[in-house]
Motif scaffolding. Structure first.
Motif, PDB file in Angstrom:
ATOM      1  N   UNK A 309      -9.827  -8.723  -2.948  1.00  0.00           N
ATOM      2  CA  UNK A 309      -8.490  -9.118  -2.481  1.00  0.00           C
ATOM      3  C   UNK A 309      -7.820  -8.089  -1.573  1.00  0.00           C
ATOM      4  N   UNK A 310      -8.326  -6.863  -1.543  1.00  0.00           N
ATOM      5  CA  UNK A 310      -7.593  -5.799  -0.860  1.00  0.00           C
ATOM      6  C   UNK A 310      -7.364  -6.091   0.620  1.00  0.00           C
ATOM      7  N   UNK A 311      -8.414  -6.454   1.347  1.00  0.00           N
ATOM      8  CA  UNK A 311      -8.239  -6.698   2.778  1.00  0.00           C
ATOM      9  C   UNK A 311      -7.406  -7.952   3.055  1.00  0.00           C
ATOM     10  N   UNK A 312      -7.655  -9.079   2.355  1.00  0.00           N
ATOM     11  CA  UNK A 312      -6.781 -10.239   2.570  1.00  0.00           C
ATOM     12  C   UNK A 312      -5.313  -9.938   2.274  1.00  0.00           C
ATOM     13  N   UNK A 313      -5.056  -9.128   1.253  1.00  0.00           N
ATOM     14  CA  UNK A 313      -3.674  -8.781   0.924  1.00  0.00           C
ATOM     15  C   UNK A 313      -3.049  -7.915   2.010  1.00  0.00           C
ATOM     16  N   UNK A 314      -3.799  -6.935   2.497  1.00  0.00           N
ATOM     17  CA  UNK A 314      -3.270  -6.080   3.549  1.00  0.00           C
ATOM     18  C   UNK A 314      -3.020  -6.884   4.829  1.00  0.00           C
ATOM     19  N   UNK A 315      -3.928  -7.797   5.137  1.00  0.00           N
ATOM     20  CA  UNK A 315      -3.735  -8.640   6.316  1.00  0.00           C
ATOM     21  C   UNK A 315      -2.466  -9.477   6.182  1.00  0.00           C
ATOM     22  N   UNK A 316      -2.278 -10.036   4.989  1.00  0.00           N
ATOM     23  CA  UNK A 316      -1.084 -10.857   4.748  1.00  0.00           C
ATOM     24  C   UNK A 316       0.188 -10.018   4.864  1.00  0.00           C
ATOM     25  N   UNK A 317       0.179  -8.842   4.232  1.00  0.00           N
ATOM     26  CA  UNK A 317       1.359  -7.973   4.281  1.00  0.00           C
ATOM     27  C   UNK A 317       1.658  -7.526   5.710  1.00  0.00           C
ATOM     28  N   UNK A 318       0.619  -7.239   6.474  1.00  0.00           N
ATOM     29  CA  UNK A 318       0.822  -6.820   7.866  1.00  0.00           C
ATOM     30  C   UNK A 318       1.409  -7.930   8.725  1.00  0.00           C
ATOM     31  N   UNK A 319       1.140  -9.179   8.354  1.00  0.00           N
ATOM     32  CA  UNK A 319       1.740 -10.311   9.062  1.00  0.00           C
ATOM     33  C   UNK A 319       3.213 -10.462   8.706  1.00  0.00           C
ATOM     34  N   UNK A 320       3.553 -10.181   7.437  1.00  0.00           N
ATOM     35  CA  UNK A 320       4.902 -10.434   6.943  1.00  0.00           C
ATOM     36  C   UNK A 320       5.849  -9.246   7.104  1.00  0.00           C
TER      37      UNK A 320
END
Length: 345
Positions: A309-320
């Protein structure tokens, strides 16, 4: 000797003031406080400590009125009332503050913290202090204190979940949170948003195979009756915080602000102490006695969840959020982790 007697009399007089009945004074300020949990809950006990300390330490200048069990509405409702000035203090959790100040969504990031102490040190960091002050300025809400109510863990009726790969094919109930949806999806599960009020029935009828909540919640709501397997992976910090309206807080004299802030810290410490014991000792044994199969993953197995989950979470946070803020958060927690490891050597 006379000086000692005068000092003793002075202390006695102050103590007498602190135990005067409520009707003996007219308070200069009133704090109406809202939370969603039952009067017998650890959270409410914390609020009672807040009330006792603030009323006593302010020598009656502040009166505290507590409305528990969602009497004034949901957690979000309480925060909206604080923001509007209708009440002064309310409960927040890791899922609600971002609706008022988006950077606070960082607190709900899966596998961000390895344990409660990492979280406590992050909440005490300059980075989070600055974030909290920005929330006060921009949203009119200030977090006074926070307490872990336990990390969220997976339960299900299909099979033990020992790694991220075991999530495949499981219909996992999640709260209506984009981050929770993304987390289960990244593990290969089927995230299914179900309102809290419908969760027990959804598990009972097989609409979902599992759910994720802190151990104390799993115990208190008898999820063992409709769930067989519990995996203690500690994927997301459950965080109750005490939030005050910034305008009201700033309206208090400085010495009373300190009283209120101290009372909130004492309240959170009370909640955390009881919940920590319950979740690590009482409820684990009770759930096992009730027939739940409880699995504690190894460090390597937990890493499989985190890595998924780490990379998907970071990608999501970077979008938001501002990517620089996201990087700063991960760097801060990395530094905390290194310092703790060095101290343990």
């Amino acid at each position: 000797m006379k000086h000692d007697v005068r000092k003793l009399l002075s202390v006695t007089a102050i103590a007498a003031v602190l135990v005067l009945p409520q009707t003996a004074w007219a308070a200069d300020y009133t704090i109406r406080a809202s939370h969603s949990e039952a009067p017998e809950s650890p959270l409410h006990k914390g609020y009672e400590v807040f009330k006792a300390y603030v009323e006593g330490a302010s020598a009656g200048q502040i009166e505290v009125i507590i409305s528990p069990a969602g009497q004034l509405g949901s957690i979000k409702d309480g925060l909206e009332q604080v923001k509007a000035g209708a009440i002064q203090v309310a409960q927040a959790d890791e899922q609600t503050l971002d609706a008022f100040y988006k950077p606070m969504m960082i607190l709900a990031t899966p596998y961000l913290f390895a344990n409660d102490e990492e979280a406590n040190q992050f909440l005490a960091s300059d980075l989070f202090t600055e974030t909290n002050l920005k929330m006060a300025e921009e949203a009119g809400l200030r977090m006074l204190s926070a307490a872990s109510y336990g990390f969220r863990n997976f339960t299900n009726n299909k099979h033990p979940i020992k790694s991220a790969a075991d999530m495949a094919g499981i219909k996992m109930r999640v709260p209506p949170s984009p981050m929770s949806l993304a987390m289960v999806q990244a593990m290969g599960g089927s995230p299914t948003p179900i309102p809290w009020e419908e969760l027990y029935g959804a598990m009972q009828t097989g609409v979902v195979d599992g759910q994720e909540n802190p151990i104390g919640v799993i115990h208190d709501y008898s999820f063992n009756e409709v769930q067989k397997h519990l995996t203690v992976d500690n994927h997301q910090l459950g965080l109750n915080s005490i939030v005050i309206g910034e305008a009201f807080f700033k309206s208090l004299p400085l010495e009373l602000r300190e009283v209120v802030a101290t009372g909130a810290v004492m309240a959170s410490a009370t909640e955390y102490g009881e919940r920590n014991y319950q979740s690590r000792v009482v409820t684990v044994d009770a759930l096992r006695d009730r027939g739940m199969e409880i699995y504690f993953p190894s460090a390597e197995e937990v890493a499989s969840f985190r890595d998924a989950v780490q990379q998907p979470m970071q990608d999501y946070l970077n979008q938001e959020l501002d990517p620089a803020f996201v990087t700063a958060v991960y760097d801060e927690i990395g530094n905390i982790r290194q310092q703790r490891a060095a101290a343990a050597q």
